[in-house]
Design a protein around this motif. Structure first.
Motif, PDB file in Angstrom:
ATOM      1  N   ASP B 285       0.831  -1.206   0.000  1.00 17.33           N
ATOM      2  CA  ASP B 285       0.000   0.000   0.000  1.00 17.33           C
ATOM      3  C   ASP B 285       0.871   1.264   0.000  1.00 17.33           C
ATOM      4  OD1 ASP B 285      -2.427   1.632   0.644  1.00 17.33           O
ATOM      5  OD2 ASP B 285      -1.423   1.881   2.574  1.00 17.33           O
ATOM      6  N   GLY B 286       2.179   1.075   0.131  1.00 13.89           N
ATOM      7  CA  GLY B 286       3.091   2.224   0.197  1.00 13.89           C
ATOM      8  C   GLY B 286       2.952   2.983   1.509  1.00 13.89           C
ATOM      9  N   PHE B 287       2.484   2.311   2.550  1.00 16.82           N
ATOM     10  CA  PHE B 287       2.282   2.943   3.863  1.00 16.82           C
ATOM     11  C   PHE B 287       1.408   4.193   3.744  1.00 16.82           C
ATOM     12  CE2 PHE B 287       6.394   0.762   4.081  1.00 16.82           C
ATOM     13  CZ  PHE B 287       6.150  -0.119   5.123  1.00 16.82           C
ATOM     14  N   GLU B 288       0.421   4.139   2.869  1.00 19.56           N
ATOM     15  CA  GLU B 288      -0.378   5.330   2.605  1.00 19.56           C
ATOM     16  C   GLU B 288      -1.693   5.324   3.351  1.00 19.56           C
ATOM     17  OE1 GLU B 288       0.180   8.129   0.866  1.00 19.56           O
ATOM     18  OE2 GLU B 288       2.245   7.553   0.435  1.00 19.56           O
ATOM     19  N   THR B 289      -2.565   4.406   2.995  1.00 18.43           N
ATOM     20  CA  THR B 289      -3.953   4.507   3.471  1.00 18.43           C
ATOM     21  C   THR B 289      -4.366   3.383   4.427  1.00 18.43           C
ATOM     22  OG1 THR B 289      -4.583   3.386   1.436  1.00 18.43           O
ATOM     23  CG2 THR B 289      -4.808   5.783   1.473  1.00 18.43           C
ATOM     24  N   VAL B 290      -3.734   2.212   4.316  1.00 23.42           N
ATOM     25  CA  VAL B 290      -4.131   1.088   5.165  1.00 23.42           C
ATOM     26  C   VAL B 290      -3.514   1.254   6.554  1.00 23.42           C
ATOM     27  CG1 VAL B 290      -4.052  -1.420   5.471  1.00 23.42           C
ATOM     28  CG2 VAL B 290      -4.273  -0.459   3.166  1.00 23.42           C
ATOM     29  N   ARG B 291      -4.325   1.255   7.592  1.00 19.77           N
ATOM     30  CA  ARG B 291      -3.814   1.382   8.958  1.00 19.77           C
ATOM     31  C   ARG B 291      -3.129   0.085   9.382  1.00 19.77           C
ATOM     32  NH1 ARG B 291      -5.016   6.071  11.221  1.00 19.77           N
ATOM     33  NH2 ARG B 291      -3.790   5.326  12.971  1.00 19.77           N
ATOM     34  N   HIS B 292      -2.118   0.211  10.264  1.00 25.82           N
ATOM     35  CA  HIS B 292      -1.373  -0.958  10.735  1.00 25.82           C
ATOM     36  C   HIS B 292      -2.305  -2.023  11.315  1.00 25.82           C
ATOM     37  CE1 HIS B 292       1.853  -3.304  12.523  1.00 25.82           C
ATOM     38  NE2 HIS B 292       1.303  -3.174  13.717  1.00 25.82           N
ATOM     39  N   GLY B 293      -3.224  -1.599  12.164  1.00 27.09           N
ATOM     40  CA  GLY B 293      -4.115  -2.559  12.820  1.00 27.09           C
ATOM     41  C   GLY B 293      -5.012  -3.271  11.821  1.00 27.09           C
ATOM     42  N   ALA B 294      -5.465  -2.541  10.810  1.00 26.49           N
ATOM     43  CA  ALA B 294      -6.298  -3.154   9.774  1.00 26.49           C
ATOM     44  C   ALA B 294      -5.476  -4.175   8.981  1.00 26.49           C
ATOM     45  CB  ALA B 294      -6.848  -2.071   8.848  1.00 26.49           C
ATOM     46  N   ALA B 295      -4.223  -3.815   8.685  1.00 28.47           N
ATOM     47  CA  ALA B 295      -3.344  -4.743   7.953  1.00 28.47           C
ATOM     48  C   ALA B 295      -3.068  -5.994   8.781  1.00 28.47           C
ATOM     49  CB  ALA B 295      -2.031  -4.038   7.594  1.00 28.47           C
ATOM     50  N   VAL B 296      -2.855  -5.803  10.083  1.00 31.23           N
ATOM     51  CA  VAL B 296      -2.597  -6.950  10.960  1.00 31.23           C
ATOM     52  C   VAL B 296      -3.850  -7.817  11.072  1.00 31.23           C
ATOM     53  CG1 VAL B 296      -2.188  -7.595  13.378  1.00 31.23           C
ATOM     54  CG2 VAL B 296      -0.706  -5.906  12.254  1.00 31.23           C
ATOM     55  N   SER B 297      -5.013  -7.187  11.105  1.00 31.26           N
ATOM     56  CA  SER B 297      -6.261  -7.942  11.201  1.00 31.26           C
ATOM     57  C   SER B 297      -6.403  -8.876   9.998  1.00 31.26           C
ATOM     58  CB  SER B 297      -7.433  -6.965  11.285  1.00 31.26           C
ATOM     59  OG  SER B 297      -8.640  -7.671  11.435  1.00 31.26           O
ATOM     60  N   VAL B 298      -6.214  -8.317   8.794  1.00 31.95           N
ATOM     61  CA  VAL B 298      -6.273  -9.165   7.589  1.00 31.95           C
ATOM     62  C   VAL B 298      -5.105 -10.168   7.619  1.00 31.95           C
ATOM     63  CG1 VAL B 298      -6.206  -9.193   5.063  1.00 31.95           C
ATOM     64  CG2 VAL B 298      -7.448  -7.369   6.260  1.00 31.95           C
ATOM     65  N   GLY B 299      -3.931  -9.698   8.051  1.00 28.35           N
ATOM     66  CA  GLY B 299      -2.757 -10.584   8.134  1.00 28.35           C
ATOM     67  C   GLY B 299      -2.989 -11.775   9.051  1.00 28.35           C
ATOM     68  N   MET B 300      -3.704 -11.561  10.149  1.00 30.64           N
ATOM     69  CA  MET B 300      -4.013 -12.676  11.053  1.00 30.64           C
ATOM     70  C   MET B 300      -4.916 -13.700  10.369  1.00 30.64           C
ATOM     71  SD  MET B 300      -4.693 -10.782  14.686  1.00 30.64           S
ATOM     72  CE  MET B 300      -5.367 -12.258  15.466  1.00 30.64           C
ATOM     73  N   CYS B 301      -5.852 -13.197   9.576  1.00 29.81           N
ATOM     74  CA  CYS B 301      -6.741 -14.116   8.853  1.00 29.81           C
ATOM     75  C   CYS B 301      -5.963 -14.897   7.794  1.00 29.81           C
ATOM     76  CB  CYS B 301      -7.898 -13.347   8.211  1.00 29.81           C
ATOM     77  SG  CYS B 301      -8.980 -12.591   9.442  1.00 29.81           S
ATOM     78  N   VAL B 302      -5.051 -14.224   7.084  1.00 29.15           N
ATOM     79  CA  VAL B 302      -4.227 -14.924   6.077  1.00 29.15           C
ATOM     80  C   VAL B 302      -3.369 -15.989   6.769  1.00 29.15           C
ATOM     81  CG1 VAL B 302      -2.449 -14.680   4.295  1.00 29.15           C
ATOM     82  CG2 VAL B 302      -4.166 -12.879   4.575  1.00 29.15           C
ATOM     83  N   ALA B 303      -2.768 -15.620   7.929  1.00 30.56           N
ATOM     84  CA  ALA B 303      -1.941 -16.581   8.666  1.00 30.56           C
ATOM     85  C   ALA B 303      -2.775 -17.767   9.138  1.00 30.56           C
ATOM     86  CB  ALA B 303      -1.265 -15.889   9.850  1.00 30.56           C
ATOM     87  N   ALA B 304      -4.020 -17.483   9.573  1.00 32.67           N
ATOM     88  CA  ALA B 304      -4.905 -18.568  10.017  1.00 32.67           C
ATOM     89  C   ALA B 304      -5.229 -19.497   8.846  1.00 32.67           C
ATOM     90  CB  ALA B 304      -6.190 -17.982  10.606  1.00 32.67           C
ATOM     91  N   ARG B 305      -5.515 -18.876   7.687  1.00 32.14           N
ATOM     92  CA  ARG B 305      -5.820 -19.675   6.501  1.00 32.14           C
ATOM     93  C   ARG B 305      -4.599 -20.492   6.061  1.00 32.14           C
ATOM     94  NH1 ARG B 305      -9.756 -22.279   3.556  1.00 32.14           N
ATOM     95  NH2 ARG B 305      -9.229 -22.240   1.349  1.00 32.14           N
ATOM     96  N   LEU B 306      -3.412 -19.877   6.166  1.00 28.24           N
ATOM     97  CA  LEU B 306      -2.187 -20.593   5.793  1.00 28.24           C
ATOM     98  C   LEU B 306      -1.974 -21.787   6.720  1.00 28.24           C
ATOM     99  CD1 LEU B 306       0.376 -20.770   4.017  1.00 28.24           C
ATOM    100  CD2 LEU B 306       1.495 -19.201   5.619  1.00 28.24           C
TER     101      LEU B 306
END
Lengths: 396, 396
Positions: B285-306
């Motif tokens: 995202d170029g550290f532009e618009t996505v908040r860290h917590g929102a990215a981590v939230s989706v990241g946790m779901c990706v990690a869970a799926r992985l």
């Protein structure tokens, strides 16, 4: 601190090993030709208990050599040959920074971060610094801060760096308004002091290392001071055996102080003898023409004179300090430095010294060989008198 | 880790104290209104054994508050009032940095070095960070490196910083090509988490702290996870008692991991659950618009799926992760983030993660609540499949 033999024997070609017992202990290897053993030393350091459990040894890690063009022309091949005996060959890169104190900046560090990121260096990358104090300080600072810390091994190529800069974990870059104002404590994984490399140094660069060695001798005590006074001529002609003994003795003294005081809050301040004045001289000069060792040499004389004026030390100690430094070809008065600095040029720069505490300026003073004290609350007129004395040409 | 009572009682107004037993131990104070006790807390921290022997206590040192204009408008007066009870008043300065992740740079750190030097700050200056993770990270990095380290006390004003950024000593600035690539470990002298300040946060900023708290609950185990699932609504309306319990629980978990692993080489990696993907999302995202917590939230779901795709965890855990995060108002799919990122946008940014070792990408995965593992050598097609799954809008 433990001192052990290396390849055995006490001849000019043997290697002395000094163990520095910091939180993570490391060895300093001193001797002519030891650059050729870089691979063996790195493997041993990588296989030490300090190595992260379950990770690859130093031998298998990617290496980034940080050096400058001047040093690289003389010694990069030698280091690479020393490393080359390893199988398999590590992923190895070489970054060259500008030659000189003016490159010891956050901007240079920033270029090195880019270099490391471009090459996808991980937290297991080992940085190898090959050069003098500027190279080891900048490379060490980058190692301390890249990904919150990667290992560093120093290969100091100046006498100054061998006796001082590369041992003890102090790493830093300069700020336009003061030396070493941005830095960290980051102990190296090993230090390799090849005294044979000192043969290619210019006379000025070689001599400034002798200034730091003389400081160390004064801190150490009568034995080392007498030894250095006796060896003046063999040191001046860069006799390898004399240099190995000198570097080893300096590293032992420094290791002892660093072990007592890893983060420089007490006993280690002794190492700053002559440096409060020395740094202020360099700052007054704008870090342009006065070499660090020359500034420290004059700074030691000012500190000796100040101790004399405070009645903390006898006049004979000032004289002895001056004679040793003069005998080693070093300046002992401001008038012997480029730029004709005056006391009034230097005083304003004393205030930015890192040793200031609660706004008070402190001075490291020798009361005698091996008898160092830290004094605060010294009257400004005495400080000014010591600096004014150093302006003159009235050497005794 | 030791948890003790503060001003007594278990009501919403009481203060919990969590001791973090790192090399130099420190206390984390959690409760509504605790900002008003800043002076008392600083004095206690300055008078601790960690204080340099023979030096002045925290109360007498010069203080530099690092904050940003947004936070200062709400809480600078409150901090100054909390400090003001001290006699004599310390020499105090306030430095304001830009608000937002784009100011978490070496350039901002460089401006703060100038600020400190302009005010002749010494090694005994104490830096007080008042703000979110950007402020505590930059102020902490400057504290770690100014004159090779000065003390720092954090006053985190976001939920994210209270539950994560301000505890554990990890400080850093970003590099254009990756987050936190330049940093250090520098433990604070104390941390003061006033949950009353969370009332002024925007909904987005408040919620991203809940993402880190959910991660901590999943790492901690069934008890904390169930507790958080039960309290979803009282947390969402920012009930002070629920927030104090949540922050205290998160700090306890983090303290336990930090004590085991101060320099982040082993058990502490559990805290990176969701962060390898989260950081790569932010980088894409170029550290532009996505908040860290929102990215981590989706990241946790990706990690869970992985973890599910690797047969390391059951599908039920992915579902439970998604439900908790959704219930807290957080995104669980890439399509819910600004910018409509695709899997192929994210993959290239995985390579620059600090957890890479010997060139291998590692992933922190949950096998169950409280059961965290670090996996390396996962096939790239599984990683891609997990990211592709997260592109979709097929929430169960």
């Amino acid at each position: 601190m433990r001192c052990g033999g290396g390849r055995g024997g006490s001849g000019a070609g043997s290697v002395a090993v000094v163990r520095v017992n910091t939180t993570v202990p490391y060895d300093v290897h001193v001797g002519p030709g030891v650059l050729g053993e870089a691979g063996r030393i790195l493997s041993a350091a990588g296989a030490s208990p300090a190595n992260r459990a379950g990770r690859s040894s130093g031998a298998g890690r990617s290496h980034v050599i940080v050096t400058n063009p001047t040093v690289a022309a003389h010694w990069l091949d030698g280091l690479e040959a020393g490393l080359g005996g390893q199988r398999p060959l590590p992923d190895r890169h070489t970054a060259k920074i500008g030659d000189g104190e003016r490159y010891k900046t956050l901007e240079t560090a920033s270029c090195l971060y880019d270099f490391l990121i471009d090459r996808r260096c991980s937290r297991d990358t080992v940085i190898l610094s090959l050069g003098g104090g500027v190279v080891s300080d900048v490379a060490g600072f980058v190692a301390a801060t890249y990904m919150r810390g990667v290992p560093v091994v120093h290969f100091p190529t100046t006498l100054l760096a061998q006796v001082d800069a590369s041992v003890g974990g102090k790493v830093a870059v300069d700020h336009p308004r003061g030396k070493n104002l941005i830095g960290a404590f980051h102990q190296p994984r090993a230090v390799v002091c090849d005294v044979a490399v000192l043969a290619t140094l210019t006379e000025d660069v070689f001599r400034e290392g002798l200034a730091e060695a003389a400081k160390t001798a004064l801190i150490s005590g009568e034995d080392m001071l007498t030894q250095m006074e006796t060896n003046t001529s063999s040191l001046a002609r860069r006799d390898p055996a004399a240099l190995r003994e000198l570097v080893t003795a300096c590293v032992r003294v420094k290791a002892g102080l660093v072990e007592q005081d890893e983060h420089d809050t007490g006993p280690r301040m002794a190492l700053n003898l002559g440096h409060t004045f020395g740094h202020a001289i360099e700052a007054a000069d704008g870090f342009e023409t006065v070499r660090h060792g020359a500034a420290v040499s004059v700074g030691m004389c000012v500190a000796a004179r100040l101790a004399e004026l405070c009645a903390a030390a006898p006049p004979a100690l000032t004289l002895r300090t001056e004679r040793l430094l003069s005998g080693l070809g070093l300046p002992v008065r401001l008038s012997q430095l480029p730029g004709a600095l005056r006391a009034s040029d230097i005083t304003p720069h004393l205030r930015q010294d890192k040793k200031r505490l609660d706004g008070k300026q402190r001075y490291v003073l020798a009361r005698g060989p091996g008898d160092i004290t830290v004094a605060s609350g010294i009257a400004e007129n005495l400080v000014h008198a010591a600096l004014t004395w150093a302006e003159g040409d009235d050497r005794r």
